[in-house]
Design a protein around this motif. Structure first.
Motif, PDB file in Angstrom:
ATOM      1  N   GLN A   1       4.502  23.170  -3.429  1.00  0.00           N
ATOM      2  CA  GLN A   1       3.404  23.063  -2.471  1.00  0.00           C
ATOM      3  C   GLN A   1       3.746  23.881  -1.236  1.00  0.00           C
ATOM      4  O   GLN A   1       4.902  23.937  -0.806  1.00  0.00           O
ATOM      5  CB  GLN A   1       3.155  21.599  -2.080  1.00  0.00           C
ATOM      6  CG  GLN A   1       1.963  21.435  -1.131  1.00  0.00           C
ATOM      7  CD  GLN A   1       1.378  20.030  -1.190  1.00  0.00           C
ATOM      8  OE1 GLN A   1       1.438  19.373  -2.234  1.00  0.00           O
ATOM      9  NE2 GLN A   1       0.825  19.574  -0.081  1.00  0.00           N
TER      10      GLN A   1
ATOM     11  N   LEU B   1       3.573  14.227   4.934  1.00  0.00           N
ATOM     12  CA  LEU B   1       3.082  14.498   3.578  1.00  0.00           C
ATOM     13  C   LEU B   1       3.749  13.638   2.512  1.00  0.00           C
ATOM     14  O   LEU B   1       3.306  13.633   1.361  1.00  0.00           O
ATOM     15  CB  LEU B   1       3.333  15.971   3.232  1.00  0.00           C
ATOM     16  CG  LEU B   1       2.390  17.016   3.817  1.00  0.00           C
ATOM     17  CD1 LEU B   1       2.931  18.412   3.543  1.00  0.00           C
ATOM     18  CD2 LEU B   1       0.994  16.866   3.233  1.00  0.00           C
TER      19      LEU B   1
ATOM     20  N   GLN C   1       1.579  11.564   0.195  1.00  0.00           N
ATOM     21  CA  GLN C   1       0.755  12.414  -0.666  1.00  0.00           C
ATOM     22  C   GLN C   1       1.601  13.077  -1.756  1.00  0.00           C
ATOM     23  O   GLN C   1       1.170  13.215  -2.903  1.00  0.00           O
ATOM     24  CB  GLN C   1       0.072  13.483   0.181  1.00  0.00           C
ATOM     25  CG  GLN C   1      -0.741  14.508  -0.598  1.00  0.00           C
ATOM     26  CD  GLN C   1      -1.275  15.609   0.303  1.00  0.00           C
ATOM     27  OE1 GLN C   1      -1.547  15.409   1.481  1.00  0.00           O
ATOM     28  NE2 GLN C   1      -1.420  16.806  -0.254  1.00  0.00           N
ATOM     29  N   LEU C   2       2.815  13.478  -1.374  1.00  0.00           N
ATOM     30  CA  LEU C   2       3.712  14.118  -2.334  1.00  0.00           C
ATOM     31  C   LEU C   2       4.368  13.107  -3.265  1.00  0.00           C
ATOM     32  O   LEU C   2       4.959  13.481  -4.273  1.00  0.00           O
ATOM     33  CB  LEU C   2       4.802  14.900  -1.596  1.00  0.00           C
ATOM     34  CG  LEU C   2       4.338  16.083  -0.739  1.00  0.00           C
ATOM     35  CD1 LEU C   2       5.502  16.633   0.074  1.00  0.00           C
ATOM     36  CD2 LEU C   2       3.732  17.175  -1.620  1.00  0.00           C
ATOM     37  N   ASN C   3       4.291  11.827  -2.892  1.00  0.00           N
ATOM     38  CA  ASN C   3       4.880  10.747  -3.669  1.00  0.00           C
ATOM     39  C   ASN C   3       6.398  10.896  -3.768  1.00  0.00           C
ATOM     40  O   ASN C   3       6.973  10.893  -4.856  1.00  0.00           O
ATOM     41  CB  ASN C   3       4.260  10.689  -5.070  1.00  0.00           C
ATOM     42  CG  ASN C   3       4.590   9.400  -5.797  1.00  0.00           C
ATOM     43  OD1 ASN C   3       4.787   8.357  -5.167  1.00  0.00           O
ATOM     44  ND2 ASN C   3       4.669   9.460  -7.121  1.00  0.00           N
TER      45      ASN C   3
END
Length: 285
Positions: free
Chosen positions: A81, A115, A118-120
């Motif tokens: 990402q 993040l 969201q990125l887990n």
């Protein structure tokens, strides 16, 4: 994986994989430099789809580095990402004091922390190795403040170890020269601006294409002066009238008013030579 490596490096490699596996879900701050590439490869091996590489994109990133990051991530097989960082919106960063890197890394790590859901991921890691601890690295302070882990340091990797493992893993950048951000070429105290880093980037790209050199720096000094560092073995090439004229003409078209050649040749971190000893000592702690 090959075990043609020295026993000590095999042990370090296995320790690195064990450390990363123990982290759980991992985000790698991935610049496409050799250190973070090795960490990304190790994270992919140790964590599989629980690992993600995150690359920061900003004006301080040299041309071609983002594309290389994408290629390397695809080669490694790690999720990738790209995040746009905004260090150029921070007046403390633009001042370009000796701790400039602290504000850059703080911006990056703050964004990565935001993040994380969201990125887990559970843990954010960087590519710092043992050799980084003795250099002028304000970014290491930012890493400490944000609980960023340094698995290469934990596994006791030196820079030489990193290169050897990268070669064993057949990573194409195993011998890639160090490539710090473009802002590091701007003399301390001279404001960092998108225009100045663009000027440096285009000047370095021109020299690489014109001279075919891998290691070089264009240092942006006050009064729009360019100080060129190349390996000592390449200094004589600048005495050629055609080469000198091409470089002078191109650099002036970029906005440089004076173009100089550093007779000491290329050396990493030469900007740090003007810093007071106490600044270097404090940053190494």
């Amino acid at each position: 994986m090959s075990d043609s490596l020295p026993v000590q490096l095999v042990e370090k490699r296995d320790a690195l994989l064990g450390i990363l596996s123990g982290y759980g879900r991992v985000a790698v701050a991935f610049s496409a430099g050799i250190d973070s590439t090795v960490v990304a490869k190790a994270a992919q091996l140790a964590c599989g789809d629980r690992a993600v590489a995150v690359t920061a994109d900003s004006p301080s990133l040299a041309g071609g580095e983002l594309e290389e990051a994408k290629r390397l991530a695809a080669l490694i097989g790690i999720r990738h990402q790209v995040v746009r960082t905004e260090e150029f919106e921070n007046s403390d960063y633009l001042k370009n004091a000796s701790n400039r890197c602290y504000f850059c890394k703080t911006e990056l790590y703050t964004q990565l922390e935001g993040l994380a859901p969201q990125l887990n991921v559970d843990v954010i890691v960087n590519g710092a190795n043992l050799d980084d601890r003795g250099d002028h690295r304000p970014g290491m302070q930012a890493a400490s403040e944000h609980d960023i882990r340094s698995p290469l340091i934990e596994a006791e990797f030196t820079k030489a170890d990193v290169r050897a493992l990268a070669a064993d893993w057949e990573l194409p950048i195993w011998d890639k020269p160090a490539s710090p951000c473009l802002s590091s070429r701007i003399a301390y105290g001279l404001s960092v601006t998108p225009e100045r880093v663009r000027r440096v980037d285009e000047a370095e790209c021109f020299l690489r294409e014109e001279l075919g050199l891998r290691e070089l720096r264009v240092r942006h000094e006050p009064n729009d002066l360019a100080r060129i560092e190349v390996p000592v073995t390449a200094l004589a090439r600048f005495a050629n009238d055609d080469i000198r004229d091409k470089i002078t003409t191109h650099f002036k078209s970029l906005g440089f008013k004076f173009i100089t050649l550093d007779l000491e040749g290329f050396r990493s971190g030469s900007m740090n030579s003007v810093l007071p000893l106490e600044s270097l000592t404090m940053s190494a702690k």
